[in-house]
Design a protein around this motif. Structure first.
Motif, short mmCIF file in Angstrom:
data_model
loop_
_atom_site.label_atom_id
_atom_site.label_comp_id
_atom_site.label_asym_id
_atom_site.label_seq_id
_atom_site.Cartn_x
_atom_site.Cartn_y
_atom_site.Cartn_z
N LEU A 139 45.94 -20.61 16.03
CA LEU A 139 45.99 -21.69 15.18
C LEU A 139 46.43 -21.28 13.75
O LEU A 139 47.13 -22.13 13.13
N ARG A 140 46.24 -20.29 13.02
CA ARG A 140 46.62 -19.87 11.59
C ARG A 140 48.09 -19.88 11.60
O ARG A 140 48.55 -20.37 10.72
N GLN A 141 48.63 -19.06 13.06
CA GLN A 141 50.11 -18.88 12.74
C GLN A 141 50.69 -20.22 12.89
O GLN A 141 52.10 -20.46 12.36
N THR A 146 42.23 -25.24 10.00
CA THR A 146 41.16 -24.72 10.78
C THR A 146 39.79 -25.32 10.58
O THR A 146 38.79 -25.22 11.29
N ALA A 147 39.87 -26.00 9.21
CA ALA A 147 38.58 -26.64 8.75
C ALA A 147 38.64 -27.96 9.34
O ALA A 147 37.59 -28.81 9.20
N ASP A 148 39.63 -28.57 9.96
CA ASP A 148 39.66 -29.92 10.41
C ASP A 148 39.82 -29.81 11.99
O ASP A 148 40.59 -29.39 12.72
N ALA A 151 42.40 -31.50 14.28
CA ALA A 151 43.72 -30.80 13.85
C ALA A 151 43.56 -29.65 14.86
O ALA A 151 44.50 -29.43 15.57
N VAL A 152 42.43 -28.76 15.10
CA VAL A 152 42.39 -27.95 15.96
C VAL A 152 42.31 -28.45 17.41
O VAL A 152 42.87 -27.60 18.27
N ARG A 153 41.73 -29.54 17.74
CA ARG A 153 41.68 -30.21 18.96
C ARG A 153 43.17 -30.64 19.20
O ARG A 153 43.77 -30.34 20.49
N ALA A 154 44.09 -30.90 18.34
CA ALA A 154 45.33 -31.56 18.69
C ALA A 154 46.25 -30.16 19.11
O ALA A 154 47.00 -30.58 19.93
N GLU A 265 34.90 -28.01 26.04
CA GLU A 265 36.06 -28.82 26.49
C GLU A 265 37.48 -28.16 26.90
O GLU A 265 38.33 -28.54 27.75
N TYR A 266 37.37 -26.72 26.53
CA TYR A 266 38.94 -26.27 26.77
C TYR A 266 38.58 -24.81 27.31
O TYR A 266 39.16 -24.05 27.06
N GLN A 267 37.34 -24.97 28.43
CA GLN A 267 37.20 -23.61 28.92
C GLN A 267 38.26 -23.22 29.94
O GLN A 267 38.44 -22.06 30.27
#
Length: 303
Positions: A139-141, A146-148, A151-154, A265-267
């Motif tokens: 995610l960071r790369q 990551t506070a949103d 955005a993480v889900r997307a 949700e993303y298992q």
């Protein structure tokens, strides 16, 4: 669920230790690494004195070499050596509280510096990752905020629809990891070990949270106070509270909320193999590990 009775949530004295360091004119230590160090020590076997864990050589090695790489993923602007520095600050505080003599202080500081340098290398090893750590890196790369959570889900939705080879290519592009074999380094065995490490790390935190709660219960009993209602009958609510707190801590050390998403949700993006899957892999591979991304063939379709 009354946390005052159960004492599930760790209460590290991070702010107090930082204030003391500033008053003593010591080199500053980042808050997040220090908080992680104090929390993991509080959950472990360290003896506590006035709210602070007391360190020994064995505890320094257990924390910096054996445990902390399972949980923490430093932020891009955070020096991995900060964890060793956090341990050294705690050692200095222990000396100031007259819980160590000067010779022992110096020896522990040297051990913490050496083990902290080893930790910086361990954090770069793909086979020592857990799923929350790996996805925090991804995610960071990718530049995701990551506070949103949206955005993480997307990003997770985008990653989910990639075919297996493209997923592996994304992993192989991670600059925060040592990847001597490039794409071929991401074998089925590596992915399997990540899932196993994730399950083991979470269960260890759950067990330590329970033990912490039970120790508090013993103290209450010794004072003649009644057992908390949460422990007097059906344990299911207590078990759920323990699991939720463990997942929260895993997010605190990586990306808040991410471990819960990976468990629910993303298992499919973060499989944790059981004994049958491990046995099947061992039988299939024997003593030889060959590059294989077959484990993710079905994952690209969300199976």
């Amino acid at each position: 669920m009354d946390d005052e009775d159960l004492r599930l949530t760790p209460r590290p004295h991070t702010a107090e230790l930082l204030r003391w360091a500033a008053e003593q004119g010591l080199d500053p230590v980042p808050e997040e690494p220090l908080n992680a160090v104090l929390t993991l020590l509080e959950l472990g076997d360290a003896r506590m004195y006035e709210g602070f864990p007391e360190l020994t050589s064995a505890l320094v090695q257990e924390l910096l070499y054996e445990r902390i790489h399972l949980y923490v993923q430093p932020a891009p602007d955070e020096d991995p050596l900060a964890y060793g520095a956090a341990v050294r600050l705690l050692i200095d505080h222990q000396r100031a509280a007259r819980r160590l003599n000067a010779k022992r202080q110096q020896r522990l500081r040297e051990e913490a510096e050496w083990q902290g340098e080893l930790l910086a290398g361990l954090l770069r090893q793909p086979h020592l990752l857990t799923w929350p750590r790996l996805y925090a890196l991804l995610l960071r790369q990718a530049g995701v905020d990551t506070a949103d959570e949206n955005a993480v889900r997307a990003w997770l939705d985008w990653f989910r629809v990639l075919d297996p080879h493209d997923r592996i290519a994304v992993l192989a592009d991670l600059t925060e990891l040592d990847q001597p074999d490039g794409v071929d380094g991401w074998t089925e065995g590596v992915l399997l070990s990540i899932g196993m490490a994730t399950d083991g790390a979470r269960l260890l935190v759950e067990d330590q949270l329970k033990q912490r709660s039970y120790r508090n219960l013993a103290d209450l009993t010794a004072l003649g106070r009644p057992m908390p209602a949460e422990l007097a009958g059906d344990f299911s609510e207590f078990e759920s509270a323990v699991q939720a707190e463990a997942v929260r801590l895993l997010g605190q050390w990586t990306v808040p909320g991410l471990p819960e998403l990976l468990l629910t949700e993303y298992q499919d993006l973060a499989p944790e193999p059981g004994a049958a899957e491990v046995d099947q892999y061992i039988i299939k591979r024997g003593l030889v590990e060959l590059p294989d991304i077959g484990q993710w063939e079905g994952l690209a379709e969300g199976e």
